[in-house]
Every structure is written in structure tokens, then in C-alpha cells.
Design a protein around this motif. Structure first.
Motif, PDB file in Angstrom:
ATOM      1  N   GLY A  47       0.532  -1.510   0.157  1.00 49.63           N
ATOM      2  CA  GLY A  47       0.081   0.106  -0.342  1.00 49.63           C
ATOM      3  C   GLY A  47       1.041   1.123   0.295  1.00 49.63           C
ATOM      4  O   GLY A  47       0.851   2.528  -0.071  1.00 49.63           O
ATOM      5  N   LYS A  48       2.097   1.131   0.489  1.00 50.27           N
ATOM      6  CA  LYS A  48       3.012   2.170   0.015  1.00 50.27           C
ATOM      7  C   LYS A  48       3.445   3.000  -1.527  1.00 50.27           C
ATOM      8  O   LYS A  48       3.436   1.902  -2.346  1.00 50.27           O
ATOM      9  N   PRO A  49       3.946   4.461  -1.825  1.00 44.61           N
ATOM     10  CA  PRO A  49       4.319   4.694  -3.025  1.00 44.61           C
ATOM     11  C   PRO A  49       5.599   3.215  -3.143  1.00 44.61           C
ATOM     12  O   PRO A  49       6.646   3.474  -2.258  1.00 44.61           O
ATOM     13  N   PHE A  50       5.843   3.257  -4.286  1.00 51.18           N
ATOM     14  CA  PHE A  50       7.180   2.538  -4.585  1.00 51.18           C
ATOM     15  C   PHE A  50       8.428   3.411  -4.848  1.00 51.18           C
ATOM     16  O   PHE A  50       8.444   4.366  -4.649  1.00 51.18           O
ATOM     17  N   ALA A  57      12.925   2.758  -4.578  1.00 47.02           N
ATOM     18  CA  ALA A  57      13.408   2.362  -5.353  1.00 47.02           C
ATOM     19  C   ALA A  57      14.734   1.505  -3.956  1.00 47.02           C
ATOM     20  O   ALA A  57      15.736   0.728  -4.497  1.00 47.02           O
ATOM     21  N   GLU A  58      14.814   2.616  -3.148  1.00 50.90           N
ATOM     22  CA  GLU A  58      15.862   2.263  -2.075  1.00 50.90           C
ATOM     23  C   GLU A  58      15.422   0.820  -1.346  1.00 50.90           C
ATOM     24  O   GLU A  58      16.363   1.194  -0.818  1.00 50.90           O
ATOM     25  N   PHE A  59      14.155   1.405  -0.943  1.00 55.05           N
ATOM     26  CA  PHE A  59      13.392   0.061  -0.281  1.00 55.05           C
ATOM     27  C   PHE A  59      13.005  -1.010  -1.033  1.00 55.05           C
ATOM     28  O   PHE A  59      12.858  -2.296  -0.214  1.00 55.05           O
ATOM     29  N   HIS A  60      12.635  -0.708  -2.270  1.00 56.60           N
ATOM     30  CA  HIS A  60      11.922  -1.830  -2.716  1.00 56.60           C
ATOM     31  C   HIS A  60      12.345  -2.127  -4.132  1.00 56.60           C
ATOM     32  O   HIS A  60      12.990  -1.426  -5.164  1.00 56.60           O
ATOM     33  N   GLN A  61      12.361  -3.520  -4.679  1.00 55.80           N
ATOM     34  CA  GLN A  61      12.164  -3.985  -5.368  1.00 55.80           C
ATOM     35  C   GLN A  61      11.161  -4.677  -6.691  1.00 55.80           C
ATOM     36  O   GLN A  61      10.880  -5.178  -6.079  1.00 55.80           O
ATOM     37  N   ALA A  62      10.864  -3.637  -7.687  1.00 53.47           N
ATOM     38  CA  ALA A  62       9.224  -4.265  -8.403  1.00 53.47           C
ATOM     39  C   ALA A  62       9.837  -5.462 -10.028  1.00 53.47           C
ATOM     40  O   ALA A  62      11.003  -5.216  -9.996  1.00 53.47           O
ATOM     41  N   MET A  63       9.241  -6.263  -8.839  1.00 58.24           N
ATOM     42  CA  MET A  63       9.913  -7.815  -9.823  1.00 58.24           C
ATOM     43  C   MET A  63       8.416  -7.626 -10.551  1.00 58.24           C
ATOM     44  O   MET A  63       8.708  -8.154 -11.909  1.00 58.24           O
ATOM     45  N   MET A  64       7.295  -7.395 -11.241  1.00 54.44           N
ATOM     46  CA  MET A  64       6.689  -7.186 -11.298  1.00 54.44           C
ATOM     47  C   MET A  64       5.427  -6.122 -11.712  1.00 54.44           C
ATOM     48  O   MET A  64       5.602  -5.219 -11.209  1.00 54.44           O
ATOM     49  N   GLU A  65       4.973  -5.354 -12.502  1.00 55.50           N
ATOM     50  CA  GLU A  65       3.907  -3.774 -12.663  1.00 55.50           C
ATOM     51  C   GLU A  65       2.181  -5.014 -12.805  1.00 55.50           C
ATOM     52  O   GLU A  65       2.003  -5.918 -13.792  1.00 55.50           O
ATOM     53  N   VAL A  66       1.171  -4.580 -12.117  1.00 57.22           N
ATOM     54  CA  VAL A  66      -0.028  -4.994 -12.621  1.00 57.22           C
ATOM     55  C   VAL A  66      -1.277  -3.719 -12.472  1.00 57.22           C
ATOM     56  O   VAL A  66      -0.839  -2.620 -12.248  1.00 57.22           O
ATOM     57  N   GLY A 104       1.999   3.351  -9.641  1.00 51.46           N
ATOM     58  CA  GLY A 104       3.176   3.136  -8.580  1.00 51.46           C
ATOM     59  C   GLY A 104       2.955   2.920  -6.903  1.00 51.46           C
ATOM     60  O   GLY A 104       4.216   3.074  -6.540  1.00 51.46           O
ATOM     61  N   THR A 105       2.214   2.179  -7.041  1.00 47.40           N
ATOM     62  CA  THR A 105       1.601   1.636  -5.774  1.00 47.40           C
ATOM     63  C   THR A 105       2.472   0.038  -5.632  1.00 47.40           C
ATOM     64  O   THR A 105       1.813  -1.073  -6.636  1.00 47.40           O
ATOM     65  N   VAL A 106       2.978   0.221  -4.517  1.00 47.01           N
ATOM     66  CA  VAL A 106       3.228  -1.270  -3.757  1.00 47.01           C
ATOM     67  C   VAL A 106       1.589  -2.094  -3.817  1.00 47.01           C
ATOM     68  O   VAL A 106       0.986  -1.604  -2.633  1.00 47.01           O
ATOM     69  N   VAL A 107       1.603  -3.389  -4.102  1.00 46.19           N
ATOM     70  CA  VAL A 107       0.123  -3.550  -4.167  1.00 46.19           C
ATOM     71  C   VAL A 107       0.176  -5.501  -3.769  1.00 46.19           C
ATOM     72  O   VAL A 107      -0.453  -5.924  -3.307  1.00 46.19           O
TER      73      VAL A 107
END
Length: 196
Positions: free
Chosen positions: A135-138, A140-149, A157-160
Motif C-alpha cells: 500500500g506504500k508508494p514504490f 527504489a531505495e527499499f523496494h525491488q519491483a518484480m512485476m507491474e500489475v 506506482g503503489t505497491v500492491v
């Protein structure tokens, strides 16, 4: 015959030395020597101050290294333990609905949940904290995007979905959270984008 108290091994008279033997210097020579000694003194004082400053810097760096080692010395161990936490989480997520299970298996699941909570508690006591991503905005310092939905109901740009949780060790990234990020939804506001 009375002996002469001044007689002995030393000669009675000292020979008069010449002016060259007395090393009489001219005032100009003395001033030049004084200036040379002052320059040497200033150079030695400068070297002394530099040596003291260097020693102080070495002590400060050593203290910082000790503090860093105290804080982050468990980093390698913590990374290894995270795989255990991941496996406990995967095991719990693979369990079917508890109502359909027999009581013995429910007790095992309860024990695994308690073990997972205790492991998280131990990690937190040692400075390892979980990154809240869902539920947080993506970031790049703390998240690694594996896919977009595609999800028009969620701002872009929200982590789902959190595939693998991320962790910090004393505020420093230990492992990035592997996440799914929404796309196609409304654009995030500037205020929402600044959240961690």
C-alpha cells in the motif's frame, strides 16, 4: 719540603687559545643561526601538531569502526536467518483454511505461527526491522519491483503485493522488499509520493 697544593697532574698554567680556537662568531653569524633554529623549531612544532592530529584521527576512525562493527557485525548472520523467516512465512501461507483441519494439525500451525512471531521479535531486538511495503508508494531505495500489475483502482506506482519482505538493519538496507507495483491507475499526488 712542603708540597705545592697546586702541583699535580694538571699543568699550572693554561695555554692561551687563539681567537680561531674560541669559536668567536660575528653577530651576523649568530643571527643567521638563531633564524635557522627558529625555522627548525617551527618545522618541528608543525610536524608535532600534524602527528597529534593524525593520531586523533586514527583514534576516531578506530572508534567509528568499533561502533560500525557493533551495529552491523550481525549482518551476514541476519541475512541467513531471513531465509528461515521466509520459509516459515511460506509454510503458513500454504496452509489451507484452519476450520477444515483436524485439531492436531491446527496445533502444529499454531506452533509455527508462534515460532514465526518469536523469530520476528528476536530480529527486532537485534535491530533488524521489516520494511512495510504493501500500500506504500514504490521507493527504489527499499523496494525491488518484480512485476507491474494493471489496477486502475490503485494509484500508479503503489505497491500492491509483497512477494518477499524487505528488512533494515539499524536503519540500513539489509534486503530490499520484492514487490508488485500498480500501473494504469490515477497518478499519485506529490504528498503521497513522499511517503516511505
Amino acid at each position: 719540603m712542603a708540597s705545592d697544593p697546586t702541583a699535580g697532574d694538571a699543568p699550572a698554567e693554561m695555554p692561551v687559545e687563539s681567537a680561531e680556537d674560541l669559536d668567536i662568531r660575528q653577530p651576523a653569524d649568530l643571527e643567521r643561526q638563531i633564524e635557522q633554529l627558529k625555522a627548525e623549531n617551527a618545522d618541528l612544532q608543525d610536524k608535532h601538531l600534524r602527528a597529534m592530529a593524525e593520531a586523533q584521527n586514527v583514534r576516531r576512525r578506530a572508534q567509528q569502526d568499533i561502533e560500525k562493527e557493533r551495529k552491523f557485525g550481525i549482518e551476514r548472520f541476519a541475512r541467513d536467518v531471513l531465509s528461515v523467516a521466509d520459509n516459515l512465512g511460506r509454510a503458513l501461507s500454504a496452509v489451507p483454511v484452519e476450520e477444515s483441519l483436524d485439531p492436531g494439525l491446527r496445533n502444529v500451525i499454531t506452533g509455527v505461527r508462534a515460532t514465526e512471531r518469536e523469530l520476528q521479535s528476536v530480529l527486532e531486538r537485534h535491530g533488524v526491522t521489516r520494511i512495510e511495503a504493501l500500500g506504500k508508494p514504490f521507493n527504489a531505495e527499499f523496494h525491488q519491483a518484480m512485476m507491474e500489475v494493471e489496477d486502475p483502482s490503485v494509484p500508479s506506482g503503489t505497491v500492491v503485493q509483497e512477494l518477499i519482505p524487505g528488512y533494515l538493519l539499524a536503519g540500513r538496507l539489509l534486503r530490499a522488499a520484492m514487490v508488485s507495483v500498480s500501473k494504469g491507475g490515477p497518478a499519485r499526488t506529490a504528498e503521497a509520493s513522499n511517503e516511505r
